[in-house]
Design an enzyme around this catalytic site. Structure first.
Site, PDB file in Angstrom:
ATOM      1  N   GLY A  91       0.802  -1.225   0.000  1.00 54.78           N
ATOM      2  CA  GLY A  91       0.000   0.000   0.000  1.00 54.78           C
ATOM      3  C   GLY A  91       0.831   1.270   0.000  1.00 54.78           C
ATOM      4  O   GLY A  91       0.300   2.371   0.093  1.00 54.78           O
ATOM      5  N   ASN A 148      -4.476  -2.410   1.339  1.00 53.42           N
ATOM      6  CA  ASN A 148      -4.481  -1.734   0.040  1.00 53.42           C
ATOM      7  C   ASN A 148      -5.661  -2.247  -0.791  1.00 53.42           C
ATOM      8  O   ASN A 148      -5.841  -3.452  -0.918  1.00 53.42           O
ATOM      9  CB  ASN A 148      -3.139  -2.046  -0.659  1.00 53.42           C
ATOM     10  CG  ASN A 148      -3.016  -1.371  -2.018  1.00 53.42           C
ATOM     11  OD1 ASN A 148      -3.940  -0.695  -2.472  1.00 53.42           O
ATOM     12  ND2 ASN A 148      -1.878  -1.559  -2.647  1.00 53.42           N
ATOM     13  N   SER A 207      -4.184  -4.333  -3.916  1.00 63.77           N
ATOM     14  CA  SER A 207      -2.920  -4.931  -3.506  1.00 63.77           C
ATOM     15  C   SER A 207      -2.478  -6.012  -4.498  1.00 63.77           C
ATOM     16  O   SER A 207      -3.270  -6.874  -4.889  1.00 63.77           O
ATOM     17  CB  SER A 207      -3.101  -5.541  -2.118  1.00 63.77           C
ATOM     18  OG  SER A 207      -1.891  -6.110  -1.711  1.00 63.77           O
ATOM     19  N   GLY A 246       4.584  -5.943  -1.330  1.00 58.55           N
ATOM     20  CA  GLY A 246       5.364  -5.321  -0.257  1.00 58.55           C
ATOM     21  C   GLY A 246       5.278  -6.117   1.033  1.00 58.55           C
ATOM     22  O   GLY A 246       4.401  -6.973   1.217  1.00 58.55           O
TER      23      GLY A 246
END
Ligand SMILES: Nc1ncnc2c1ncn2[C@@H]1O[C@H](COP(=O)(O)OP(=O)(O)O)[C@@H](O)[C@H]1O
Ligand SMILES: [Mg+2]
Length: 1019
Positions: free
Chosen positions: A118, A167, A170, A391
């Site tokens: 995010g 997010n 994502s 991430g």
């Protein structure tokens, strides 16, 4: 230094102007070791929506969580071809710099975009791609590639991204995308590598999360016909796989419009209609599969009763599918036995099938896209790689997927450390550059904990999966405790101290990642790592291969592959920072950001940058590129490369603190020094290019000119040849004609003169006389020595030459031939008499010359007429005599002998004038040819004065004067001349000049002679 100095000054001026909000490059931060100063700067800037800040060439990006007006085409144009530090920091500046470095150094690069889930990695990679799409050269073909590259994104995002708690979009897979450029910088192709898709999401989502976007897009946006054909309803709530997170609808996502985009993208990427149909049929099958329910029969085994979904599934015979979902096939020696599932087992098998179908569909999709992006041209390409991988993420409950994702981030951090902090410092040492080492946390210890052979978590996991006997997630945990229990980055409930134990469940283990602690729940690790489909499950969907490797090992080796790919390229970094967990614009959570700054190693990176050098290059490469900037090194430097570089930078005026000379490389401290050098080089390059161009153009034009000249010479030669051949033909023809005429003349030579023989006879005459002149007998006595005359001259020769010529005549001829001075004397005489007195004298001078020479015709005439004269004629000339009465003109011959002048008509003497009776001679001063001979006239019977017109007036008068010795008797008169017709009777001749020569009897009875004035004549 002049030019570079100017550029530097300009750059510095613009830098200060833009530095009003914080500092745009952390390297310029005064208190660069202070984390707070670092955070302050980041906060200040992000509050002003200045989301980008540099650390040297590394770009720090803070997620704004709102649309900013900084990604327009205009912005792209602004950043195109402009040096890094001349404009405010931007992702476009980085992209442009990478592109231009690739172009000039002709090597491969990659941009590593990192940050936690995010933080804005995917957005950053899209911005970079869009920048290249706009800034690279475009042709119709390239636009095609560009569109596919751009549109591969929404397709992959639809199938590989999902809403998570962190997010809304994502990435649930890792993506490394190569963009291939030709030597002109055109994007000509691409290739995508995908990493470990989070397949478990297909069958299960945590609360507040969704399945992959494509399912919702299909249900919400799919056309009515399509849904009918797929047996789907437009309601996500009807599908079990879509509602477990309980948030099928998300305000930030518009599934309908995304569906349209995906449809469009699929057709641009050249998916055929049948491919598209099959693709959505599979997606629909997954949804239907999720709705398949099992019931327990009396024995507790799973059974499928009246499941309408079966009808829509995969086009597989219902019987086979039913059996596949409710039974396991066991191979026992030679037999195959079907063992029924319990309901739980059947659900597990169903979900495994759904995951497998989706996973393989995703791989197929990536391969299809790669086919469409492939560049078949084998010429050399340079590459920019974009790495946008999931991430680092920490949830309340973290499972196998988070373990893989975080391990991947750990590996990338290791790569970053190696390429920046570690290798950088090692390089300074190697090159002998003075250096104070910067301490940093090396996460290798964590990487080893996860991936070490035999002892690492991955090895233990695999071992447990493959081990015979009852292996469970808990046995795995025990094994880990056993093997790596003492590792400082590993804790479990059992191993933890009292305080920590409270935060851990029994089935948990905790890893102390570089980015923070993550507690993993071990439940499901073995299953997910095995990724097993029961034997007949595989048969159901006809999978024809079975990979022996465990999931995590596959993932590990693909990461090793990725590291190798990246290590062979020049790295660039974008570090994304998430300012708050709430996805809210304008909120800057200090603790959260400080944590990220720390684990991303930004402070260390800044320290190394500050103390270190922004740019380094091997001496020979640096010299090769910039040598045109110094006259000593251009075009060739004879010494060593290091000496050449030293000379070059001295010429450029580098200051001692701006650079250092290493063993094999030059180190330049600030990027701006290099950029100034690069700018100077660009200008110089253009100058050189212009010179080369001019030389080349000159060479081309000269070549053209020589060709043209050669061509012109060739044409000239041909033309001259042609003309010469024509002339030769003409001459050949003319000589033939002459020859024929000569022959004809010869044949008719004895006939009277006529057309045929006139030329020939003339030739014979001339020839004879010429020969005669050259062969005169030496004495008169040698009469026989006379040349025999041709028949045409026989008569004349006989009379005039042969019989009658006496010595005097020969003498005379001799005089005429041989003593031109005699002629001069005569000319002198004429001049003294007439020069300046008679108007037409000047015009007669040249004529006179020829007249006074030997004139054949009068001579022969005189020869003929001499027979009528008493003595030998000295001179003879034809005249027109005008009657004294009535002035009638008559043709006569005037002959001078030694004693008298005779007027003769043919052979008759008409009048004899003794020189003794010649009183005088009158001529007018005008340009007529009249002369009046005055005679003494006593006797009435005697004829009077003679009025004559003579074409050879000056000659005749000169002769007369000389022969008769009457030099002073000539009178040049004006107006009129009186003359005696007979004694006592007078007549007049009047002279005047007019437009036209005329002679007539005037009314007054005078003879009027009008002569053309010399002025009119000369005109
Ligand atoms: N540069 C940006 N401008 C505006 N919004 C952004 C930007 N970067 C990220 N975002 C917002 O943050 C969200 C998450 O970004 P994303 O790139 O998907 O994160 P990551 O890939 O790092 O997980 C995006 O959906 C978008 O709403
Ligand atoms: Mg992402």
């Amino acid at each position: 230094m002049g030019l570079i100095g100017l550029i530097l000054r300009n750059m510095e001026a613009s830098l200060t102007a833009r530095d009003r909000v914080g500092i745009q490059d952390f390297v310029l931060l005064d208190n660069y070791t202070s984390e707070s100063a670092f955070l302050d700067n980041l906060r200040k800037r992000s509050h002003e929506n200045l989301i980008y800040t540099y650390i040297g060439t590394l770009l720090v990006s803070v997620n704004p969580y709102k649309e900013l007006d900084i990604y327009s085409k205009k912005q792209m144009d602004t950043y195109m071809g402009v040096n890094f530090f001349e404009l405010p920091p931007h992702i476009y500046a980085l992209a442009d710099n990478v592109f231009r470095t690739m172009q000039s150094e002709y090597n491969n690069h990659f941009i590593l975009i990192s940050g936690e889930s995010g933080a804005g990695k995917t957005e950053a990679s899209k911005k970079i791609l869009q920048f290249y799409a706009v800034s690279c050269p475009s042709t119709k073909l390239l636009n095609n590639v560009r569109d596919r590259l751009l549109l591969s994104n929404p397709v992959l995002e639809a199938f590989g991204n999902a809403k998570t708690l962190k997010n809304d979009n994502s990435s649930r897979f890792g993506k490394y995308m190569d963009i291939q450029f030709d030597h002109q910088g055109g994007a000509v192709g691409g290739h995508i590598l995908s990493y470990l898709l989070e397949k478990s999401r297909v069958v299960h989502q945590n609360h507040g999360e969704r399945n992959f976007h494509i399912f919702y897009q299909l249900v919400e946006g799919g056309e009515e016909d399509l849904l009918r054909w797929l047996g789907l309803e437009r309601n996500c709530q009807h599908y079990r796989y879509l509602v477990q997170g309980d948030c099928a609808k998300v305000s930030s996502i518009n599934d309908k419009s995304d569906w349209k985009m995906v449809r469009k993208a699929l057709s641009v990427i050249e998916f055929s209609e049948s491919d598209i149909e099959n693709l959505f049929a599979i997606i629909a099958s997954v949804l239907h599969l999720g709705n398949v329910k099992f019931e327990a029969d009396v024995r507790g085994y799973a059974s499928l009763n009246n499941n309408q979904e079966m009808h829509w599934l995969l086009g597989i015979p219902t019987q086979v599918l039913q059996q596949g979902l409710t039974h396991r096939k066991i191979e026992a020696k030679t037999e195959e036995v079907l063992s029924p599932f319990s309901v739980d087992h059947a659900v597990y098998a169903r979900d495994a099938l759904a995951k497998a179908i989706y996973g393989r569909t995703f791989n197929w999709l990536v391969n299809k896209i790669n086919e469409s992006l492939a560049n078949k041209d084998s010429s050399r390409k340079t590459v920019i790689g974009l790495l946008d991988i999931y991430g680092f993420e920490v949830f309340n409950v973290n499972s196998f997927e988070q373990f893989c994702i975080n391990y991947c981030n750990e590996k990338l951090q290791q790569l970053f450390i190696q390429l920046t902090l570690k290798s950088e410092q090692e390089e300074y040492e190697m090159e002998g550059i003075e250096w104070e080492p910067v301490p940093y946390f090396n996460n290798k210890i964590i990487c080893d904990l996860v991936e070490e052979k035999h002892r690492g978590i991955i090895a233990l996991l695999d071992e447990e999966c493959l081990r015979p006997g009852e292996a469970t997630d808990l046995t795995l945990l025990e094994k880990m405790e056993e093997e790596i229990g003492g590792h400082p980055h590993f804790v479990t409930h059992k191993l933890a101290d009292k305080k920590t134990r409270k935060t851990l469940e029994r089935g948990d283990f905790r890893l102390l990642h570089y980015a923070g602690e993550v507690t993993y729940c071990v439940v499901g690790f073995l299953d997910k790592n095995n990724d097993l489909l029961y034997r007949n499950g595989k048969e159901v969907i006809s999978f024809n291969f079975y990979c022996k490797k465990q999931v995590v090992t596959q993932f590990k080796s693909s990461l090793v592959g990725l590291t190798e790919i990246l290590m062979s390229k020049e790295p660039w970094y974008v570090r994304c920072i998430k300012p708050n967990e709430a996805k809210q614009p304008g909120r800057f959570d200090d603790v959260l950001v400080r944590h990220q700054v720390k684990y991303l190693g930004l402070m260390e990176h800044l320290r190394v940058r500050r103390a270190g050098f922004a740019y380094r290059r091997k001496y020979d490469i640096f010299l090769q590129r910039y040598k045109p900037l110094c006259p000593d090194t251009w075009p060739n430097w004879r010494g060593t490369a290091a000496e050449g570089v030293q000379r070059l930078i001295k010429h450029l005026g580098y200051k001692p603190d701006e650079y250092k000379m290493g063993r094999t490389k030059i180190f330049i401290r600030h990027p701006r020094t290099l950029f100034a050098t690069e700018d100077a080089f660009q200008i110089c390059k253009h100058r050189l290019a212009t010179r080369i161009q001019a030389k080349y153009k000159g060479y081309r034009v000269k070549g053209d000119y020589l060709k043209q000249r050669e061509a012109a010479t060739k044409i000239e030669n041909c033309w001259r040849g042609l003309m010469a051949r024509k002339e030769r033909e003409k001459r050949a023809w003319a000589s033939l004609i002459l020859f024929l005429r000569f022959i004809k003349g010869f044949m008719t030579r004895n006939q009277p003169s006529c057309n045929d023989n006139s030329e020939y006879l003339a030739y014979v005459r001339t020839n004879y006389l010429t020969r005669l002149r050259d062969n005169l007998p030496r004495t008169v006595l040698e009469k026989d020595a006379w040349l025999t005359a041709p028949p045409i001259l026989q008569e004349v020769a006989d009379t005039a030459l042969h019989n009658r010529f006496n010595l005097l005549e020969i003498k005379y001829l001799y005089l005429l031939f041989c003593f031109p001075c005699f002629q001069l004397l005569l000319k002198e005489q004429t001049s003294s008499m007439f020069k300046g007195k008679k108007e037409n004298y000047p015009f007669s001078v040249c004529k006179l010359t020829s007249e006074l020479t030997f004139r054949l015709r009068p001579l022969f005439l005189s020869a003929v007429t001499s027979c009528v004269c008493v003595s030998l004629p000295q001179y003879s000339v034809p005249v027109v005599k005008y009657d004294r009465n009535g002035f009638r003109p008559r043709l006569r011959q005037l002959i001078f002998t030694q004693e008298a002048a005779y007027l003769v008509e043919e052979t008759k003497i008409k009048q004899r004038i003794d020189y003794s009776s010649l009183k005088g001679m009158s001529v007018s001063n005008l340009s007529d040819n009249f002369l009046i001979l005055h005679v003494t006239c006593d006797d009435i019977k005697q004829k009077g004065d003679l009025v004559l017109q003579c074409d050879y007036l000056f000659e005749a008068l000169t002769k007369l004067c000389v022969i008769a010795n009457k030099q002073n008797y000539i009178k040049v008169v004006q107006g009129s001349v009186r003359f005696d017709i007979q004694p006592g009777r007078e007549g007049f001749v009047d002279f005047k000049s007019g437009q036209e020569s005329m002679v007539y009897r005037a009314k007054n009875g005078h003879l009027m002679v009008v002569s053309e004035s010399t002025r009119t004549k000369s005109r």
